[in-house]
Design a protein around this motif. Structure first.
Motif, PDB file in Angstrom:
ATOM      1  N   LEU A 206      -3.485  -2.822  10.486  1.00  0.00           N
ATOM      2  CA  LEU A 206      -4.843  -1.862  10.831  1.00  0.00           C
ATOM      3  C   LEU A 206      -5.772  -2.104   9.655  1.00  0.00           C
ATOM      4  CD1 LEU A 206      -3.128   1.641  11.963  1.00  0.00           C
ATOM      5  CD2 LEU A 206      -4.214  -0.432  13.013  1.00  0.00           C
ATOM      6  N   ALA A 207      -5.687  -3.268   9.050  1.00  0.00           N
ATOM      7  CA  ALA A 207      -6.576  -3.585   7.701  1.00  0.00           C
ATOM      8  C   ALA A 207      -6.572  -2.398   6.682  1.00  0.00           C
ATOM      9  CB  ALA A 207      -7.897  -3.702   8.181  1.00  0.00           C
ATOM     10  N   GLN A 208      -5.364  -1.892   6.396  1.00  0.00           N
ATOM     11  CA  GLN A 208      -5.066  -1.132   5.101  1.00  0.00           C
ATOM     12  C   GLN A 208      -5.669  -1.811   3.940  1.00  0.00           C
ATOM     13  OE1 GLN A 208      -0.932   0.959   5.671  1.00  0.00           O
ATOM     14  NE2 GLN A 208      -0.472  -0.801   6.416  1.00  0.00           N
ATOM     15  N   ASP A 209      -5.940  -1.056   3.072  1.00  0.00           N
ATOM     16  CA  ASP A 209      -6.661  -1.142   1.795  1.00  0.00           C
ATOM     17  C   ASP A 209      -5.460  -1.137   0.686  1.00  0.00           C
ATOM     18  OD1 ASP A 209      -8.089  -1.914  -0.113  1.00  0.00           O
ATOM     19  OD2 ASP A 209      -9.472  -0.297  -0.295  1.00  0.00           O
ATOM     20  N   VAL A 210      -4.978  -2.081   0.059  1.00  0.00           N
ATOM     21  CA  VAL A 210      -4.218  -1.885  -1.076  1.00  0.00           C
ATOM     22  C   VAL A 210      -4.796  -1.792  -2.446  1.00  0.00           C
ATOM     23  CG1 VAL A 210      -2.186  -2.624   0.100  1.00  0.00           C
ATOM     24  CG2 VAL A 210      -3.628  -4.297  -1.262  1.00  0.00           C
ATOM     25  N   ASN A 211      -6.126  -2.131  -2.651  1.00  0.00           N
ATOM     26  CA  ASN A 211      -6.721  -2.195  -3.789  1.00  0.00           C
ATOM     27  C   ASN A 211      -6.294  -3.007  -4.984  1.00  0.00           C
ATOM     28  OD1 ASN A 211      -8.663  -0.117  -2.800  1.00  0.00           O
ATOM     29  ND2 ASN A 211      -7.081   1.203  -2.986  1.00  0.00           N
ATOM     30  N   GLY A 212      -5.351  -4.027  -4.330  1.00  0.00           N
ATOM     31  CA  GLY A 212      -4.902  -4.677  -5.728  1.00  0.00           C
ATOM     32  C   GLY A 212      -3.708  -4.175  -6.504  1.00  0.00           C
ATOM     33  N   SER A 213      -3.544  -2.935  -6.282  1.00  0.00           N
ATOM     34  CA  SER A 213      -2.499  -2.147  -6.953  1.00  0.00           C
ATOM     35  C   SER A 213      -1.167  -2.463  -6.495  1.00  0.00           C
ATOM     36  CB  SER A 213      -2.865  -0.729  -6.746  1.00  0.00           C
ATOM     37  OG  SER A 213      -1.479   0.012  -7.174  1.00  0.00           O
ATOM     38  N   ALA A 214      -0.195  -2.841  -7.605  1.00  0.00           N
ATOM     39  CA  ALA A 214       1.048  -3.107  -7.273  1.00  0.00           C
ATOM     40  C   ALA A 214       1.897  -2.062  -6.565  1.00  0.00           C
ATOM     41  CB  ALA A 214       1.862  -3.519  -8.743  1.00  0.00           C
ATOM     42  N   ARG A 215       1.602  -0.663  -6.885  1.00  0.00           N
ATOM     43  CA  ARG A 215       2.348   0.253  -6.373  1.00  0.00           C
ATOM     44  C   ARG A 215       1.828   0.441  -4.722  1.00  0.00           C
ATOM     45  NH1 ARG A 215       3.137   5.480 -10.408  1.00  0.00           N
ATOM     46  NH2 ARG A 215       4.667   4.590 -12.021  1.00  0.00           N
TER      47      ARG A 215
END
Length: 276
Positions: A206-215
Motif C-alpha cells: 500500500l506504499a506505506q511510508d517508513v521515513n527511513g526510521s529503523a523502528r
C-alpha cells in the motif's frame, strides 16, 4: 483461557480485506483485523466505506468462512481530526461487525488528545465499538502507564503491540497494574533485543511510508513470528489472561520469496505453539 488466534491486517497488508479473510481462514486463524483507514501519509486506501462493493465482499467472505472481524485500524488523533473524520471510519467498522477501533495517539498535546479520545469513545459507543489506544514507540503516546491513564479518563481500551511495548521499554508490572479488561487485543510478534538496522524494502504494501526510521521499518516490514525472538511473550500473555490475541508480524521479504500462504501458516503455527 483457551485463546483463539486472530490475524492482523499488517501481517499481509498487500491483500485486500476479502482476500485477507480467505487467506486467514486457510491458515487456521479465527478472526481478522482489517485496515479501513490509512496509517501513514500517502498510503493507498482500500475502498472500505460502509456499503461499498469491497465492504460487502468482505462481509460475504466472513459469512462463508465463519471468521469474524474483531478490530479495525487505524485512526490517528493528531489534534486536527474530529467527528467529521472519524464518523465514516466508525460506520465502516460497524458494517464489518468490529468491536475495537485501533487508535494512535499522534497529538503531543496530552490534554487535547484526552478530550479528542473521550469524544471519539462517546461517538463510538453508539456503534458498539471501543476505541483502543495503541502505545507506539515512535509516537507521542508511547507508554502503557500513559495509556492506562487514558483508560480511566476516557473509557477507551488499549491495543497492546508486543513490538512497541518492548521498544518503548515496557515492563510486565505495568501490564499487571492496568484496570481489568483494559487491553482489548494483544498483537503478537517477536524480535531481537535491539532494533535491527534493516534496509528499506524496495516495495512496501500500500506504499506505506517508513521515513527511513529503523523502528518504522521493523514495525511495518520485518517482524519475527512469535517465539522466534527474545520478547517476553509468555509473560505478557500471563499478565493478560483474558485478552484476545492477534498476530501482527509483517515480513515483506518472506512474502516475496515464499508466498503469502506459507507466511501466514507459519505465523499461525508459531502462535499456536507459543500459546499452547
Amino acid at each position: 483461557m483457551n485463546r483463539t488466534i486472530g490475524l492482523a491486517h499488517l501481517s499481509a497488508l498487500h491483500l485486500s480485506p476479502p482476500e485477507l479473510v480467505d487467506a486467514a481462514a486457510a491458515a487456521g486463524f479465527t478472526s481478522v483485523g482489517v485496515r479501513v483507514h490509512p496509517a501513514t501519509r500517502g498510503e493507498t486506501q482500500y475502498p472500505m466505506a460502509a456499503g461499498s462493493f469491497m465492504s460487502v465482499q468482505t462481509i460475504e467472505r466472513l459469512a462463508v468462512t465463519g471468521l469474524v472481524v474483531r478490530d479495525v485500524e487505524v485512526f490517528t488523533l493528531d489534534g486536527n481530526r474530529g467527528h467529521k473524520e472519524w464518523e465514516p471510519v466508525l460506520e465502516a467498522s460497524a458494517a464489518l461487525g468490529a468491536s475495537v477501533l485501533n487508535v494512535i495517539g499522534g497529538d503531543p498535546d496530552r490534554a487535547r488528545l484526552t478530550d479528542s479520545l473521550a469524544a471519539l469513545v462517546e461517538d463510538a459507543r453508539r456503534y458498539g465499538i471501543r476505541p483502543s489506544i495503541e502505545p507506539i514507540s515512535y509516537q507521542p503516546l508511547d507508554s502503557i502507564p500513559d495509556a492506562g491513564m487514558l483508560v480511566g479518563q476516557t473509557g477507551c481500551g488499549i491495543m497492546l503491540d508486543a513490538l512497541h511495548f518492548v521498544r518503548a521499554g515496557g515492563r510486565i508490572a505495568e501490564l499487571i497494574a492496568l484496570p481489568a479488561g483494559a487491553v482489548t487485543v494483544i498483537q503478537l510478534c517477536d524480535g531481537p533485543a535491539e532494533t535491527p538496522a534493516l534496509p528499506i524494502p524496495h516495495r512496501m504494501p500500500l506504499a506505506q511510508d517508513v521515513n527511513g526510521s529503523a523502528r518504522q521499518i521493523e514495525s511495518r516490514a520485518k517482524r519475527l513470528a512469535p517465539g522466534e525472538g527474545v520478547f517476553p511473550l509468555r509473560e505478557i500473555l500471563a499478565a493478560l489472561p483474558d485478552a484476545p490475541v492477534s498476530v501482527e508480524a509483517p515480513d515483506v521479504r518472506a512474502v516475496e520469496t515464499g508466498g503469502t500462504a506459507t507466511h501466514l501458516k507459519h505465523l499461525h503455527t508459531a502462535a499456536e505453539t507459543l500459546i499452547g
